[in-house]
Write an enzyme that holds these catalytic residues in place. Structure first.
Site, PDB file in Angstrom:
ATOM      1  N   ARG A   1       0.819  -1.220   0.000  1.00 58.74           N
ATOM      2  CA  ARG A   1       0.000   0.000   0.000  1.00 58.74           C
ATOM      3  C   ARG A   1       0.854   1.272   0.000  1.00 58.74           C
ATOM      4  NH1 ARG A   1      -3.643  -0.816   5.052  1.00 58.74           N
ATOM      5  NH2 ARG A   1      -1.674  -1.747   5.730  1.00 58.74           N
TER       6      ARG A   1
ATOM      7  N   ASN B   1      -6.406  -2.551   1.841  1.00 61.23           N
ATOM      8  CA  ASN B   1      -6.374  -4.011   1.922  1.00 61.23           C
ATOM      9  C   ASN B   1      -7.794  -4.549   1.984  1.00 61.23           C
ATOM     10  OD1 ASN B   1      -3.616  -4.339   1.898  1.00 61.23           O
ATOM     11  ND2 ASN B   1      -3.411  -4.444   4.128  1.00 61.23           N
TER      12      ASN B   1
END
EC number: 6.2.-.-
Length: 789
Positions: A23, A41
């Site tokens: 990320r 996520n």
């Protein structure tokens, strides 16, 4: 920029994309490309909503193809969203929990260079901190309770980040940006040291985090200093690592190592050696460029390689009678901190009782290792999922040095790159030894880490707990199971009568593991050599239940659920059944009896002198006349190795699996050093009506022993004879697949590759060739069953 010039896309990414800094990576490239939206996520992987100009989105999509080095993208899907809301920034959004889980549990990663530099820098706030990590390194699988991979779902949940760590966590320019296990001295785990383990009493199991709070005053101050001092004094310690506790001691102190062997009841099995750095490792073993790369990789496995001559190590205690040594470099901050104050290598072996899984909790150390270790260095963060160190080696295949995994554990991912056609979920439960299971769920094939031998309650519980972890994570309840044919394997008790069960012959599963890994789609000769496998009823094999292990199978993709047994070694007996697997002298006797009949009485061999005349006559009678309960027919090449090692007097009582074969390999390697040409000698054998007769070879070995030939020469000729047998059986085939535990023998494998250099030879490399790969072969079989049913 006008909104009308923007496009909006949803990206769904699957694979190893959590716990690897993915990320933060997406965030940075989005900022660089001028993309607005967010990344988060999910239980399926990573979701990105990206909004920008056509050119910016093209740059962004290209940049996604080069993820962090420990990430692994297996699938990307893209969908344009019409009339989407406008975004004016890019952010990391809160993870979401969905019903279906397809994200892959990430592997534990060795300490990165940046973190290592920090713990060595006296001006850094993490100087000498044993739990330093970032998005590029640290525990993952061992710390995960559930996915998505967020702090609240890991063993770090109870450690609240301090202001400094939180600032790093929220800083896009920090490599700790969204590092879920970020911590420091002020907010993270702490070290503890214990001696006199008898004073710790537990009425019930207790996690290390709870235990350290309750018994805080019983631990000693300056834990790292005390551990270093103990090691310098020659003491044995249990040290808590990433996936469990390890037993360590001074690798130069022969007395300390001998004491560890006695206390752990491990008389001969080799220990691994942890070296301070590459320079130290190179002083003890031969290392190629690839081997150095492997040792220093993020996997940081134990590497099995050749030891050097005339070194300071007490090899007779570390790896008795072997020419190879398992070496490993530090991979956790704590290891590096120990070596900052040590100038000697450490014996490095799993803290457990023989045959049991690695211990992950202090209470179990106290329960089982009182009297084994003199002290324990631990910390107050729990290990949720225990995992052993991985074991690898390298070999030359098709002119190139390549890595071969022998034990797939810490550092390796659970998902494996295989293509199965069926959409149904199922689980393959593997073998009794080197147990693994293989789970098929949706589009994923998940191979469990190495789980040891299922021969005690603790090991079975560990297997079932790990299986439960996977089934719970992926929210499946499979009704299709695959088992080995052996009726006494522990896995038989793991499934009920109402479940749909397929059984696969042990050696066919070995072959299919190779077929699956290498995507073989042509007729192939499978050469499967191992120690023990339950045979199958057929016109050429006699009664079911014979122990196979010297098999040549023909497999054809036109009939993928079948095999033809082309050739196999002649039978000999396990005198006294399973006792012969430990007391390998009985295997030597069996080979003599089968090869000489009554004439064995004329032989003058050291092995025969180890038995009274009365006992020899009893064993001979058993081998020829008595029922199958007293003698078990066997054609295993693994047991043939054991029998020849007993004949040569180099192994009498096998204290660990494959000891006889490993000693013979080391002797043969010693003899190979003095061979001036490649024309190696071999023994006599015959192949008639698919049966390979070993008797001529045994007769020649016995005669050479009587003549006083060096056992090194005999060992080399024996290896070369096995390779020549394979070459003869394979002469009418263009494609050959090698599998089974005997091909862990590097010399045998290289000799076979040399003799088959004009053919296509497939090896297991990512999937272990030993029983650790059986579950993959079983899964491939089930995939075929469900695909064609």
């Amino acid at each position: 920029m006008l909104k009308s010039l923007h496009k909006t896309y949803e990206f769904h990414l699957q694979g190893v994309v959590q716990g690897v800094g993915f990320r933060p990576f997406v965030y940075r490239i989005a900022k660089e490309c001028g993309i607005f939206g967010y990344v988060r996520n999910t239980t399926e992987g990573v979701f990105i909503l990206a909004q920008g100009t056509k050119e910016a989105l093209e740059y962004f999509e290209c940049a996604l193809q080069i993820p962090p080095k420990v990430a692994k993208i297996t699938r990307i899907s893209k969908k344009e969203i019409k009339n989407a809301e406008s975004f004016f920034d890019f952010s990391i959004a809160q993870s979401i929990q969905e019903n279906a889980l397809s994200a892959t549990i990430p592997a534990d990663i060795a300490l990165c260079d940046e973190c290592l530099e920090e713990i060595r820098n006296s001006k850094n706030r993490r100087f000498s901190y044993p739990f330093c990590s970032c998005t590029n390194c640290g525990g993952r699988y061992s710390l995960i309770h559930t996915l998505p991979y967020d702090r609240k779902n890991t063993a770090m949940a109870e450690f609240e980040m301090c202001e400094h760590c939180k600032e790093e966590y929220e800083n896009p320019n920090s490599r700790r940006f969204h590092s879920e296990i970020n911590c420091c001295y002020d907010c993270g785990p702490k070290l503890f040291f214990a001696e006199n383990l008898d004073k710790f009493k537990f009425e019930e199991p207790m996690e290390d985090s709870t235990l350290c709070k309750r018994f805080g005053e019983d631990f000693l101050e300056e834990p790292l200093h005390r551990a270093v001092k103990s090691l310098k004094q020659g003491k044995i310690l249990a040290i808590k690592g990433i996936g469990g506790y390890a037993l360590v001691c001074n690798g130069l102190n022969a007395e300390a190592i001998a004491t560890l062997r006695v206390r752990k009841n491990r008389p001969q099995k080799p220990f691994a050696l942890m070296c301070k750095d590459m320079k130290m490792a190179e002083s003890y073993v031969h290392l190629s460029a690839l081997q150095k790369e492997i040792l220093s990789s993020s996997v940081a496995p134990i590497l099995l390689t050749k030891s050097k001559d005339k070194i300071s190590l007490p090899l007779f205690e570390i790896a008795p009678n072997l020419a190879t040594l398992g070496v490993i470099l530090p991979y956790a901050p704590l290891h590096y901190l120990l070596f900052e104050q040590l100038d000697f290598p450490l014996i490095f072996t799993s803290a457990n009782l023989s045959g049991e899984p690695i211990i992950k909790d202090f209470y179990r150390v106290v329960e089982t290792l009182v009297g084994v270790c003199d002290g324990v260095l631990l910390y107050n963060r729990n290990i949720l999922n225990s995992i052993d160190d991985s074991l690898v080696r390298t070999l030359i295949h098709n002119g190139k040095e390549e890595m071969q995994i022998l034990r797939r554990a810490r550092g390796f991912l659970c998902d494996i790159a295989l293509s199965f056609k069926t959409q149904q979920d199922f689980i393959a439960l593997g073998a009794q030894q080197k147990a693994t299971f293989c789970l098929k769920t949706k589009n994923k094939i998940l191979l469990s880490p190495h789980l040891g031998d299922l021969e005690n309650v603790v090991s079975v519980e560990n297997f079932l707990n790990t299986q439960k972890l996977f089934l719970t994570q992926y929210k499946i309840a499979p009704r299709n199971f695959v088992l080995d044919l052996h009726p006494n394997y522990a896995q038989r008790g793991f499934v009920s009568d109402i479940d749909k069960i397929q059984c696969v012959q042990h050696h066919f599963a070995h072959l299919l593991s190779n077929v699956a890994e290498n995507a073989i789609n042509t007729k192939v000769l499978g050469v499967i050599f191992d120690g023990t496998g339950y045979g199958e009823t057929s016109k050429d094999s006699g009664k079911t239940g014979k122990i196979w292990g010297g098999e040549f199978f023909e497999w054809n993709p036109s009939a993928p659920l079948e095999y033809q047994r082309i050739a196999y070694f002649d039978d000999f007996s396990l005198l006294g059944g399973e006792r012969a697997i430990k007391d390998v002298r009985r295997l030597g006797l069996s080979l003599i009896f089968e090869s000489f009949e009554e004439e064995y009485k004329t032989l003058v061999l050291p092995l025969l002198r180890e038995f009274s005349q009365e006992n020899l006559e009893i064993f001979y009678t058993i081998s020829k006349k008595v029922s199958r309960s007293a003698k078990v027919p066997c054609n295993s090449v693994g047991r043939l190795f054991d029998g020849v090692s007993a004949l040569c007097g180099v192994c009498a009582q096998s204290s660990y699996e494959g000891e006889g074969g490993m000693v013979l390999e080391s002797l043969a390697l010693s003899a190979l050093k003095s061979v001036k040409n490649k024309n190696l000698d071999m023994y006599m054998y015959t192949i008639k009506e698919s049966v390979i007769s070993y008797q001529g070879m045994v007769r020649e070995i016995c005669k050479e022993l009587e003549w006083g030939m060096e056992v090194q020469e005999i060992a080399l000729k024996f290896h070369n004879t096995l390779a020549e047998i394979i070459a003869e059986v394979a002469q009418d085939y263009t494609h050959i697949a090698l599998s089974g535990g005997c091909f862990q023998n590097a010399l045998l494998t290289q000799l076979v590759l040399e003799k088959l250099k004009n053919k296509v030879v497939y090896l297991n490399k990512e999937i272990p060739c030993n029983d650790g790969g059986i579950s993959v072969g079983q899964a491939y079989f089930m995939n075929l069953c469900l695909t064609y049913s």
